[in-house]
Design a protein around this motif. Structure first.
Motif, PDB file in Angstrom:
ATOM      1  N   SER A  82     -10.166  11.255  -1.032  1.00  0.00           N
ATOM      2  CA  SER A  82      -8.541  11.989  -0.727  1.00  0.00           C
ATOM      3  C   SER A  82      -7.527  10.729  -0.754  1.00  0.00           C
ATOM      4  O   SER A  82      -6.545  10.903  -1.248  1.00  0.00           O
ATOM      5  N   VAL A  83      -7.926   9.480  -0.380  1.00  0.00           N
ATOM      6  CA  VAL A  83      -7.166   8.486  -0.770  1.00  0.00           C
ATOM      7  C   VAL A  83      -7.188   7.747  -2.026  1.00  0.00           C
ATOM      8  O   VAL A  83      -6.254   7.160  -2.744  1.00  0.00           O
ATOM      9  N   LEU A 130      -1.967  -4.634  -9.175  1.00  0.00           N
ATOM     10  CA  LEU A 130      -0.599  -4.278  -9.348  1.00  0.00           C
ATOM     11  C   LEU A 130       0.390  -5.525  -9.105  1.00  0.00           C
ATOM     12  O   LEU A 130       1.461  -5.349  -9.139  1.00  0.00           O
ATOM     13  N   LEU A 132       1.867  10.132   1.386  1.00  0.00           N
ATOM     14  CA  LEU A 132       2.814   9.158   2.032  1.00  0.00           C
ATOM     15  C   LEU A 132       3.444   9.882   3.197  1.00  0.00           C
ATOM     16  O   LEU A 132       3.410   9.635   4.269  1.00  0.00           O
ATOM     17  N   THR A 173       0.641  -1.304  -0.055  1.00  0.00           N
ATOM     18  CA  THR A 173       0.140  -0.081   0.044  1.00  0.00           C
ATOM     19  C   THR A 173       0.712   1.372  -0.157  1.00  0.00           C
ATOM     20  O   THR A 173       0.347   2.343  -0.385  1.00  0.00           O
ATOM     21  N   SER A 174       2.110   1.141   0.448  1.00  0.00           N
ATOM     22  CA  SER A 174       2.933   2.455   0.517  1.00  0.00           C
ATOM     23  C   SER A 174       3.130   2.832  -0.637  1.00  0.00           C
ATOM     24  O   SER A 174       3.600   4.135  -0.875  1.00  0.00           O
ATOM     25  N   LEU A 175       3.224   2.063  -1.687  1.00  0.00           N
ATOM     26  CA  LEU A 175       3.736   2.415  -3.270  1.00  0.00           C
ATOM     27  C   LEU A 175       2.355   3.152  -3.607  1.00  0.00           C
ATOM     28  O   LEU A 175       2.664   3.961  -4.591  1.00  0.00           O
ATOM     29  N   VAL A 176       1.264   2.886  -3.151  1.00  0.00           N
ATOM     30  CA  VAL A 176       0.089   3.252  -3.810  1.00  0.00           C
ATOM     31  C   VAL A 176      -0.693   4.383  -3.745  1.00  0.00           C
ATOM     32  O   VAL A 176      -1.261   5.117  -4.165  1.00  0.00           O
ATOM     33  N   ILE A 177      -0.669   4.857  -1.940  1.00  0.00           N
ATOM     34  CA  ILE A 177      -1.379   5.864  -1.435  1.00  0.00           C
ATOM     35  C   ILE A 177      -0.775   7.158  -1.717  1.00  0.00           C
ATOM     36  O   ILE A 177       0.522   7.112  -1.846  1.00  0.00           O
ATOM     37  N   PRO A 178      -1.691   8.273  -1.828  1.00  0.00           N
ATOM     38  CA  PRO A 178      -1.101   9.444  -1.934  1.00  0.00           C
ATOM     39  C   PRO A 178      -0.794   9.813  -0.661  1.00  0.00           C
ATOM     40  O   PRO A 178      -1.285   9.516   0.458  1.00  0.00           O
ATOM     41  N   LEU A 198       1.039  -6.071  -5.974  1.00  0.00           N
ATOM     42  CA  LEU A 198       1.609  -5.666  -4.574  1.00  0.00           C
ATOM     43  C   LEU A 198       0.965  -6.218  -3.633  1.00  0.00           C
ATOM     44  O   LEU A 198       1.296  -5.583  -2.446  1.00  0.00           O
ATOM     45  N   MET A 243       2.722   6.248  -8.433  1.00  0.00           N
ATOM     46  CA  MET A 243       3.497   5.375  -7.367  1.00  0.00           C
ATOM     47  C   MET A 243       4.608   6.122  -6.875  1.00  0.00           C
ATOM     48  O   MET A 243       5.089   6.984  -7.529  1.00  0.00           O
ATOM     49  N   ASN A 244       4.728   5.680  -5.572  1.00  0.00           N
ATOM     50  CA  ASN A 244       5.754   6.549  -4.601  1.00  0.00           C
ATOM     51  C   ASN A 244       7.211   6.234  -4.908  1.00  0.00           C
ATOM     52  O   ASN A 244       8.037   6.762  -4.507  1.00  0.00           O
ATOM     53  N   TYR A 245       7.459   4.975  -5.804  1.00  0.00           N
ATOM     54  CA  TYR A 245       8.656   4.309  -6.296  1.00  0.00           C
ATOM     55  C   TYR A 245       8.418   3.636  -7.394  1.00  0.00           C
ATOM     56  O   TYR A 245       7.438   2.867  -7.633  1.00  0.00           O
ATOM     57  N   ILE A 275      -7.903   0.731  -2.113  1.00  0.00           N
ATOM     58  CA  ILE A 275      -6.468   0.700  -1.773  1.00  0.00           C
ATOM     59  C   ILE A 275      -5.825  -0.899  -2.042  1.00  0.00           C
ATOM     60  O   ILE A 275      -5.045  -1.183  -2.756  1.00  0.00           O
ATOM     61  N   THR A 290      -3.627  -2.722  -5.012  1.00  0.00           N
ATOM     62  CA  THR A 290      -2.320  -3.307  -4.982  1.00  0.00           C
ATOM     63  C   THR A 290      -2.534  -4.894  -5.406  1.00  0.00           C
ATOM     64  O   THR A 290      -1.425  -5.478  -5.992  1.00  0.00           O
ATOM     65  N   TYR A 299      -8.473   5.779  -7.798  1.00  0.00           N
ATOM     66  CA  TYR A 299      -8.624   4.495  -8.320  1.00  0.00           C
ATOM     67  C   TYR A 299      -9.961   4.099  -8.365  1.00  0.00           C
ATOM     68  O   TYR A 299     -10.483   2.766  -8.674  1.00  0.00           O
TER      69      TYR A 299
END
Lengths: 259, 259, 259
Positions: free
Chosen positions: C38-39, C240, A60, A53-58, C242, C1-3, C233, C237, C43
């Protein structure tokens, strides 16, 4: 406590080394995170941002800041560690953890096979950068680990540098420490208790019956994990003997039913 | 209603004596409490702070004020009453209720054995200070009560001063009024309906199937309890025949399937 | 994606024609609606105000505005359509939709019998005013539809003007597309896939196991519905790769377990 009652077990206080509650956050909004902590912050020690989930959520960084400001340890779920490792991107994992200022990380092998020597090496490597929690047990029951292997893995992972070892149960609570029907695997758990420092073990216990079972066995200050945010207050009443299921657990002999 | 439709059953209005919805709050934050009431406040009559949560949560006075300001009756769960009684601290319970300005209280014997004469005496005593709800049925199925004892307990507890009597089902809905699989104990419920004023009975019905069952049997304005905050709107649609399960319940003969 | 990680399947982007996530809102407050978006707003493609909840909740216009402003398509549950139809109030339904500025509507026959010709006619009529989603399958298993009838209904409803057809599963996920134990009805689903444009089908998949099953079968960009707001969320994952359940689904051959 809003009123003092006798025979309520003494709870450890933050920062706790035992009596830990580890919560799984599967995607709370920032405001929901604040709401959760406004009620249960004092009873929550660690929050795992579940699987990937950490990769996906806004937001962070903002979320991590809210937890940090409340004195909650945060880390990303073990499946995320494995998602980097299976892609041969362990270096990227280190970059990802650094980019978000993580101070804790989980090492696990629940979704993929990692030779145990290699897993220990990951624990050693990661321990240089962050505090490591490592999880024992797979998410599949294809090749169950024997009890003695569970114990051996927990001991060697602690020696390799893990701060705590986590007993796997998934979010569903139907594997690893538990049988398929969710009931506890008593002989496995006995073996662990006998051979590993129980303050070092976090028992995944997502369901109420499992929380009750561990509190009855090991007392108010047992370490439990994979708790849903909305269940933390309920768990705390179980720890204190303030719910039916543990009502008699902490009462003295002369108040027990058959006296 | 956002649009008028015919053949929607008429619902009682607040303050209700029948058609009551009793919600179990297991630890909502202040903002979650406001959120819940902003949607479901008109459909919620009473909120029970479940088991011993009232002792554990922060901001208890503020929470009670939010409920009071919205015209919701609040009381602490019966397990809390028992937690004081088992410790021989009934006087402390009175102090605790007074300190937080409680106007309602629950008397129960679900977790501990209390001779029924003694339970009636607690109801009489508490009735002098607050409005009492009393619960019949245990949280354990070790010694089930016979149907005639259920009826007798309900009648005598009402005579002793209880405003309403509650039929026990736990949060899980698998005991007391229900069999282990959650289905209704029909003969017990028939006995109660025949012998007790049903406006005086609140049926714990935490699961949707149980809510449907009681609405089909007793109509839109049945009293139900142990409803989760997020389920109140859904329950209201069931009461009004606006969900599949009760779709035909309030339609006239000529609109029924086989006409 | 955060990374950025390799071997993450590419997701369609809003406004999507495939890879849709349809969420069921059973009565969120305005603030909870904002929190949810917001989250998970990016999606979430569509939100159904489940069954008759739109008639019962306060602040309906404000809620619809929040969704509209976030680019989310909204419609009222099919049971509401049926509640108007059984009362011979189809004209009132049109007025209700117009009054709240609805641009989408669901046609279903899950709670009442509607001759299929008549259902097609409703689809044609409604299509002149709004974009129609129609649902195939009943909420009861009294008279199950044969596989060929499912396929025929879906094809003719699309021809009559439905934008998408929805495979019924209820909120519980135990009927229609699924057996009573929640497992997928494989032969029915195969028949649909073979004969209907799958981008036109939305599979109700309220439970995690069902979401996993469809993602494994049809990939990251399968259309699924009846998702709980808190699960979006987690679903993402799964899409994806994840989360443990779909960990290997999108990895290349040489990273698969037995290589």
């Amino acid at each position: 406590m809003n009123y003092d009652l006798p025979f309520i077990p003494e709870r450890s206080e933050k920062p706790r080394e035992s009596g830990l509650t580890m919560v799984m956050d599967k995607g709370l909004s920032l405001r929901e995170t604040e709401d959760f902590l406004s009620v249960a912050g004092d009873y929550t020690d660690m929050v795992k941002l579940g699987f990937g989930t950490s990769l996906v959520i806004p937001h962070l960084k903002e979320k991590l800041k809210i937890y940090n400001d409340a004195g909650i340890k945060t880390y990303f779920g073990g499946t995320l560690f494995e998602a980097f490792v299976i892609r041969n991107r362990f270096d990227d994992l280190l970059k990802y953890l650094a980019e978000f200022g993580m101070k804790y990380a989980e090492v696990s092998d629940g979704s993929m096979f990692i030779p145990h020597d290699e897993k220990l090496e990951y624990i050693r490597q990661l321990s240089k950068e962050v505090t490591v929690l490592s999880e024992v047990g797979t998410k599949s029951d294809d090749i169950p680990l024997s009890d003695s292997v569970w114990v051996d893995y927990m001991k060697t992972e602690l020696e390799a540098g893990s701060w705590k070892v986590i007993g796997e149960a998934r979010e569903s609570g139907t594997i690893g420490l538990y049988h398929k029907d969710g009931s506890a695997n008593r002989s496995l758990i006995d073996d662990i208790i006998t051979n590993v420092d129980i303050d070092k073990v976090i028992w995944e216990a997502p369901n109420k019956g499992q929380q009750v079972w561990f509190i009855k066995l090991l007392g108010a200050n047992v370490n439990v994990g994979n708790i849903a945010p909305l269940d933390v207050i309920s768990l705390e009443t179980l720890r204190l003997g303030l719910r039916g299921d543990t009502f008699y657990r902490f009462l003295p002999e002369d108040l027990q039913p058959n006296n």
